[in-house]
Design a protein around this motif. Structure first.
Motif, PDB file in Angstrom:
ATOM      1  N   GLY A  54      10.952  18.508 -14.925  1.00 22.21           N
ATOM      2  CA  GLY A  54       9.995  19.610 -15.074  1.00 22.21           C
ATOM      3  C   GLY A  54      11.089  20.922 -15.326  1.00 22.21           C
ATOM      4  O   GLY A  54      10.619  21.645 -16.209  1.00 22.21           O
ATOM      5  N   ARG A  55      11.871  21.159 -14.244  1.00 16.80           N
ATOM      6  CA  ARG A  55      12.801  22.335 -14.286  1.00 16.80           C
ATOM      7  C   ARG A  55      13.574  22.289 -15.961  1.00 16.80           C
ATOM      8  O   ARG A  55      13.652  23.535 -16.494  1.00 16.80           O
ATOM      9  CB  ARG A  55      13.369  22.451 -13.287  1.00 16.80           C
ATOM     10  N   ALA A  56      14.147  20.973 -15.984  1.00 14.41           N
ATOM     11  CA  ALA A  56      14.932  20.925 -17.282  1.00 14.41           C
ATOM     12  C   ALA A  56      13.987  20.935 -18.547  1.00 14.41           C
ATOM     13  O   ALA A  56      14.605  21.680 -19.367  1.00 14.41           O
ATOM     14  CB  ALA A  56      15.541  19.763 -17.295  1.00 14.41           C
ATOM     15  N   ASP A  76       9.757  10.398  -1.999  1.00 15.44           N
ATOM     16  CA  ASP A  76      10.257  11.717  -1.902  1.00 15.44           C
ATOM     17  C   ASP A  76      11.387  11.924  -3.253  1.00 15.44           C
ATOM     18  O   ASP A  76      11.725  12.854  -3.922  1.00 15.44           O
ATOM     19  CB  ASP A  76      11.142  12.265  -0.824  1.00 15.44           C
ATOM     20  N   SER A  77      12.280  10.769  -3.373  1.00 16.95           N
ATOM     21  CA  SER A  77      13.106  10.608  -4.429  1.00 16.95           C
ATOM     22  C   SER A  77      12.507  11.078  -6.038  1.00 16.95           C
ATOM     23  O   SER A  77      12.966  11.856  -6.752  1.00 16.95           O
ATOM     24  CB  SER A  77      13.983   9.389  -4.342  1.00 16.95           C
ATOM     25  N   ASP A  78      11.198  10.345  -5.941  1.00 19.36           N
ATOM     26  CA  ASP A  78      10.564  10.320  -7.174  1.00 19.36           C
ATOM     27  C   ASP A  78      10.078  11.766  -7.565  1.00 19.36           C
ATOM     28  O   ASP A  78      10.017  12.224  -8.527  1.00 19.36           O
ATOM     29  CB  ASP A  78       9.534   9.401  -7.563  1.00 19.36           C
ATOM     30  N   LEU A  79       9.638  12.346  -6.406  1.00 16.31           N
ATOM     31  CA  LEU A  79       9.099  13.879  -6.614  1.00 16.31           C
ATOM     32  C   LEU A  79      10.172  14.866  -6.905  1.00 16.31           C
ATOM     33  O   LEU A  79      10.088  15.572  -7.570  1.00 16.31           O
ATOM     34  CB  LEU A  79       8.524  14.090  -5.060  1.00 16.31           C
ATOM     35  N   HIS A  80      11.501  14.429  -6.271  1.00 12.06           N
ATOM     36  CA  HIS A  80      12.593  15.246  -6.591  1.00 12.06           C
ATOM     37  C   HIS A  80      13.170  15.222  -7.985  1.00 12.06           C
ATOM     38  O   HIS A  80      13.502  16.118  -8.757  1.00 12.06           O
ATOM     39  CB  HIS A  80      13.815  15.057  -5.718  1.00 12.06           C
ATOM     40  N   LYS A  81      13.060  14.128  -8.510  1.00 11.60           N
ATOM     41  CA  LYS A  81      13.353  13.812 -10.025  1.00 11.60           C
ATOM     42  C   LYS A  81      12.363  14.518 -10.899  1.00 11.60           C
ATOM     43  O   LYS A  81      12.647  15.031 -11.860  1.00 11.60           O
ATOM     44  CB  LYS A  81      13.359  12.261 -10.316  1.00 11.60           C
ATOM     45  N   CYS A  93      17.440  15.140 -20.826  1.00  9.49           N
ATOM     46  CA  CYS A  93      16.894  15.159 -19.405  1.00  9.49           C
ATOM     47  C   CYS A  93      17.565  13.782 -18.790  1.00  9.49           C
ATOM     48  O   CYS A  93      17.886  13.739 -17.483  1.00  9.49           O
ATOM     49  CB  CYS A  93      15.435  15.271 -19.312  1.00  9.49           C
ATOM     50  N   ARG A  94      17.376  12.829 -19.692  1.00 14.41           N
ATOM     51  CA  ARG A  94      18.054  11.540 -18.858  1.00 14.41           C
ATOM     52  C   ARG A  94      19.504  11.861 -18.698  1.00 14.41           C
ATOM     53  O   ARG A  94      19.954  11.080 -17.688  1.00 14.41           O
ATOM     54  CB  ARG A  94      17.706  10.730 -20.290  1.00 14.41           C
ATOM     55  N   ASP A  95      20.178  12.345 -19.585  1.00 13.97           N
ATOM     56  CA  ASP A  95      21.766  12.580 -19.491  1.00 13.97           C
ATOM     57  C   ASP A  95      21.835  13.463 -18.277  1.00 13.97           C
ATOM     58  O   ASP A  95      22.640  13.289 -17.379  1.00 13.97           O
ATOM     59  CB  ASP A  95      22.400  13.176 -20.585  1.00 13.97           C
ATOM     60  N   GLY A 120       3.458  20.380 -10.499  1.00 12.06           N
ATOM     61  CA  GLY A 120       2.842  21.161 -11.379  1.00 12.06           C
ATOM     62  C   GLY A 120       2.958  20.426 -12.945  1.00 12.06           C
ATOM     63  O   GLY A 120       2.656  21.003 -13.572  1.00 12.06           O
ATOM     64  N   LEU A 121       3.157  19.311 -12.711  1.00 14.13           N
ATOM     65  CA  LEU A 121       3.259  18.420 -13.871  1.00 14.13           C
ATOM     66  C   LEU A 121       1.815  17.637 -14.132  1.00 14.13           C
ATOM     67  O   LEU A 121       1.058  17.297 -13.100  1.00 14.13           O
ATOM     68  CB  LEU A 121       4.345  17.351 -13.884  1.00 14.13           C
ATOM     69  N   PRO A 122       1.309  17.376 -15.350  1.00 20.35           N
ATOM     70  CA  PRO A 122       0.037  16.741 -15.386  1.00 20.35           C
ATOM     71  C   PRO A 122       0.243  15.378 -15.014  1.00 20.35           C
ATOM     72  O   PRO A 122       1.364  14.561 -15.546  1.00 20.35           O
ATOM     73  CB  PRO A 122      -0.309  16.989 -16.743  1.00 20.35           C
ATOM     74  N   VAL A 123      -0.705  14.699 -14.892  1.00 19.92           N
ATOM     75  CA  VAL A 123      -0.595  12.971 -14.557  1.00 19.92           C
ATOM     76  C   VAL A 123      -0.449  12.362 -15.831  1.00 19.92           C
ATOM     77  O   VAL A 123       0.489  11.546 -15.546  1.00 19.92           O
ATOM     78  CB  VAL A 123      -2.204  12.619 -13.858  1.00 19.92           C
ATOM     79  N   LYS A 124      -0.788  12.973 -16.698  1.00 20.41           N
ATOM     80  CA  LYS A 124      -0.479  12.216 -18.073  1.00 20.41           C
ATOM     81  C   LYS A 124       1.057  12.269 -18.148  1.00 20.41           C
ATOM     82  O   LYS A 124       1.701  11.302 -18.996  1.00 20.41           O
ATOM     83  CB  LYS A 124      -1.201  12.845 -19.099  1.00 20.41           C
ATOM     84  N   THR A 125       1.827  13.528 -17.967  1.00 18.62           N
ATOM     85  CA  THR A 125       3.081  13.505 -18.162  1.00 18.62           C
ATOM     86  C   THR A 125       3.778  12.797 -17.229  1.00 18.62           C
ATOM     87  O   THR A 125       4.930  12.143 -17.846  1.00 18.62           O
ATOM     88  CB  THR A 125       3.464  15.035 -18.001  1.00 18.62           C
ATOM     89  N   ILE A 126       3.345  12.428 -16.135  1.00 17.29           N
ATOM     90  CA  ILE A 126       4.015  11.741 -15.079  1.00 17.29           C
ATOM     91  C   ILE A 126       4.061  10.296 -15.298  1.00 17.29           C
ATOM     92  O   ILE A 126       4.871   9.429 -15.520  1.00 17.29           O
ATOM     93  CB  ILE A 126       3.443  11.975 -13.788  1.00 17.29           C
TER      94      ILE A 126
END
Length: 132
Positions: free
Chosen positions: A50-52, A40-45, A62-64, A11-17
């Motif tokens: 996104g949730r944070a 799958d790990s990238d997707l999970h991150k 978010c980095r922390d 649900g994140l925009p391509v630009k944000t990714i």
């Protein structure tokens, strides 16, 4: 998985990714032709970030949080401290918004809203607060 699939899944925009990659939050692999290949790990991150972000955490937080999530020896107290700090900031913002609302509500109530030019809303905005 390519970036458009990841965008649809998270649900994140391509630009944000792309931005998250630019600032080092994620590091997808690159195929021989240079296209990003998300695991799958990238997707999970990305879902985690996104949730944070939806909870108002900034990029540094978010980095922390990602660092703490990936640290199996972390203390939950460290996570709680970070979340409590953010909650305090949210509470401060809510208080500020409450004060802003009260002031604006008072000004709206004081304004006759008629055809006359005098208006307490504009008078308040024009007031020189530096002499107070």
């Amino acid at each position: 998985m390519n970036i458009s699939d990841v965008a649809s899944s998270t649900g994140l925009p391509v630009k944000t990714i792309r931005y998250y990659e630019d600032i080092g939050l994620i590091a997808p692999a690159r195929s021989a032709n240079g296209y990003r290949q998300f695991s799958d790990s990238d997707l999970h991150k990305l879902a985690f970030i996104g949730r944070a972000r939806s909870l108002g955490f900034g990029i540094d937080a978010c980095r922390d949080l990602l660092r703490l999530y990936n640290d199996q020896t972390r203390a939950s107290a460290d996570v709680k401290k970070l979340a409590q700090s953010h909650l305090g900031e949210i509470d401060r913002k809510i208080a500020e918004l409450g004060q802003m609302r009260a002031t604006l509500s008072h000004l709206v109530d004081a304004c006759a809203g008629n055809d006359r030019p005098d208006c307490p809303i504009l008078a308040d905005l024009a007031a020189d607060r530096s002499k107070a």
